[in-house]
Design an enzyme around this catalytic site. Structure first.
Site, mmCIF file in Angstrom:
data_model
loop_
_atom_site.group_PDB
_atom_site.id
_atom_site.type_symbol
_atom_site.label_atom_id
_atom_site.label_comp_id
_atom_site.label_asym_id
_atom_site.label_seq_id
_atom_site.Cartn_x
_atom_site.Cartn_y
_atom_site.Cartn_z
ATOM 1 N N ARG A 87 -10.623 0.178 15.163
ATOM 2 C CA ARG A 87 -10.504 0.959 13.927
ATOM 3 C C ARG A 87 -11.475 0.336 12.929
ATOM 4 N NH1 ARG A 87 -4.537 1.630 11.301
ATOM 5 N NH2 ARG A 87 -5.143 -0.319 10.313
ATOM 6 N N MET A 129 10.787 24.292 1.967
ATOM 7 C CA MET A 129 10.010 23.452 1.056
ATOM 8 C C MET A 129 10.892 22.623 0.128
ATOM 9 S SD MET A 129 6.992 24.458 -1.655
ATOM 10 C CE MET A 129 5.951 25.243 -0.444
ATOM 11 N N LYS A 161 0.850 -1.202 0.000
ATOM 12 C CA LYS A 161 0.000 0.000 0.000
ATOM 13 C C LYS A 161 0.886 1.253 0.000
ATOM 14 C CE LYS A 161 -0.277 -0.119 5.060
ATOM 15 N NZ LYS A 161 -1.109 -0.505 6.221
ATOM 16 N N TYR A 179 15.121 30.098 7.123
ATOM 17 C CA TYR A 179 13.962 30.847 7.641
ATOM 18 C C TYR A 179 13.947 30.911 9.164
ATOM 19 C CZ TYR A 179 11.859 30.412 2.967
ATOM 20 O OH TYR A 179 11.592 30.475 1.625
#
Ligand SMILES: *Cc1c(COP(=O)(O)O)cnc(C)c1O
Length: 380
Positions: free
Chosen positions: A135, A317, A37, A269
């Protein structure tokens, strides 16, 4: 490759094959499902599925039906199971493509029966029991209704109950009291389904940690995901090496720039890092858009210039910076290779190290590697 990639994930398919063989040896009496998956936990679903099949994984598992269809579209035959369904899902397509599906409740059973009638063939279903995870899966109180309806549909020829299954909540914490409780309840719920005439081909509950540490959970089939990729399910269970596994993914980047900067220079940053003295900074062209966790700002490890160094300041990013330290002895140049993580066999950090730095699990580190990062396969 003609050009040096900015950043890439090298996937060693021999490691995938070796891990599948090692897991099969651990669970010798059971069949093995390689869980592919989420694009094989970021490693590439189709190449990993093929490698797993070559090493003897008789089953492949996906979460979504679309992931299962992707395998079929690539020409992969044999047993494939998917388990994450929503109402109105592509049941008919799954039946027509001979994909085993999970059924956790009455709405799903009704939809799969309708799809099987339209398709004109029986659907292979695995009834999922909620033995305590809370779940997906059917609660014990609702089990009789679901089993009864499934057995009736089986008699009528619209479904075949090929599996009864469940999933652990705390298999990565050996000795957790919920494990035995879930196992006892699973045995009871399987026995009930069998008594009612379900006759499943496979009973299965073990994920990677259970496969590695709890032989009594293997039953007929083990569903291994993370271990197939050579990543340890939890630090408490030991390193991949100790578990007999080899990490398949190495994340590598090409240094984009090395420059000298004076003391007291802010880096990235927010200026969360300031150079302690005159130093050199290396720019690594990979960021959170590539799956590098921003949460590892100031902490993530990188093998660069023969030493493991640390992300300086924020992960942005597309880029982050490494402070190479004072002096000119670092020897790092633009174009050099930086290894963010790999097997650890050559001194590089591992996915487990990044998980620690980002306060998460190694599953998330490999799975989140972004679509912008090319996968380069070894051992194809
Ligand atoms: C993801 C998943 C697995 C595989 O779990 P690992 O811990 O990666 O081995 C097995 N079963 C189900 C239902 C899953 O969702």
């Amino acid at each position: 490759m003609n050009t040096t990639p900015r950043v890439y994930a090298e996937i060693d398919l021999d490691a995938v094959r070796g891990n599948v063989r090692a897991l099969r040896a651990r669970a010798a009496r059971a069949e093995l499902m390689a869980v592919v998956k989420a694009d094989a936990y970021g490693h590439g679903a189709v190449p990993c599925a093929r490698a797993a099949r070559e090493a003897g994984a008789t089953w492949l598992g996906t979460a979504t039906p679309q992931e299962a269809f992707e395998l079929r579209a690539a020409g992969i035959d044999g047993r494939i199971m998917c388990w994450l369904w929503t109402p109105g899902g592509p049941w008919q397509q799954a039946v027509e493509q001979d994909i085993d599906v999970s059924v956790s409740g009455m709405w799903a059973l009704e939809e799969v029966i309708a799809a099987a009638r339209t398709a004109g063939r029986a659907a292979r279903i695995h009834l999922k029991a909620d033995t305590g995870l809370g779940r997906n899966g059917c609660q014990p109180a609702d089990w009789a209704e679901l089993v009864g309806a499934a057995v009736a549909a089986q008699a009528e020829g619209t479904v075949q109950v090929s599996g009864v299954w469940s999933h652990f909540a705390c298999a990565d914490e050996p000795g957790h009291p919920s494990i035995q409780r879930q196992l006892d309840l699973f045995r009871e719920m399987v026995a009930y389904a069998e008594k009612e005439g379900a006759d499943p081909e496979v009973r299965h509950i073990a994920n990677s940690p259970a496969t590695l540490t709890l032989p009594e959970t293997h039953f007929d089939l083990v569903r291994t995901g993370i271990a197939v990729y050579g990543v340890s399910p939890a630090p408490e269970l030991g390193t991949p090496q100790r578990l007999g596994l080899r990490p398949a993914m190495s994340l590598k980047a090409t240094v984009a720039l090395v420059k000298s900067v004076p003391a007291g220079h802010g880096v990235s940053y927010g200026h969360h890092h300031t150079t302690a003295g005159e130093t050199a900074l290396a720019l690594i062209p990979a960021g959170y858009a590539d799956g590098i966790p921003r949460h590892a700002s100031g902490r993530g490890p990188v093998l660069l210039g023969g030493a493991v160094r640390t992300v300086a300041g924020r992960v942005a990013m597309d880029q982050f910076v490494v402070d190479l330290g004072q002096g000119t002895g670092h020897g790092v140049r633009a174009g050099d290779e930086a290894v963010l993580f790999g097997s650890g066999e050559h001194g590089e950090p591992t996915a487990e190290d990044w998980a620690k730095a980002a306060d998460t699990i190694a599953y998330e580190i490999v799975t989140r590697i972004g679509a912008r990062v090319p996968r380069v396969y070894l051992g194809g």
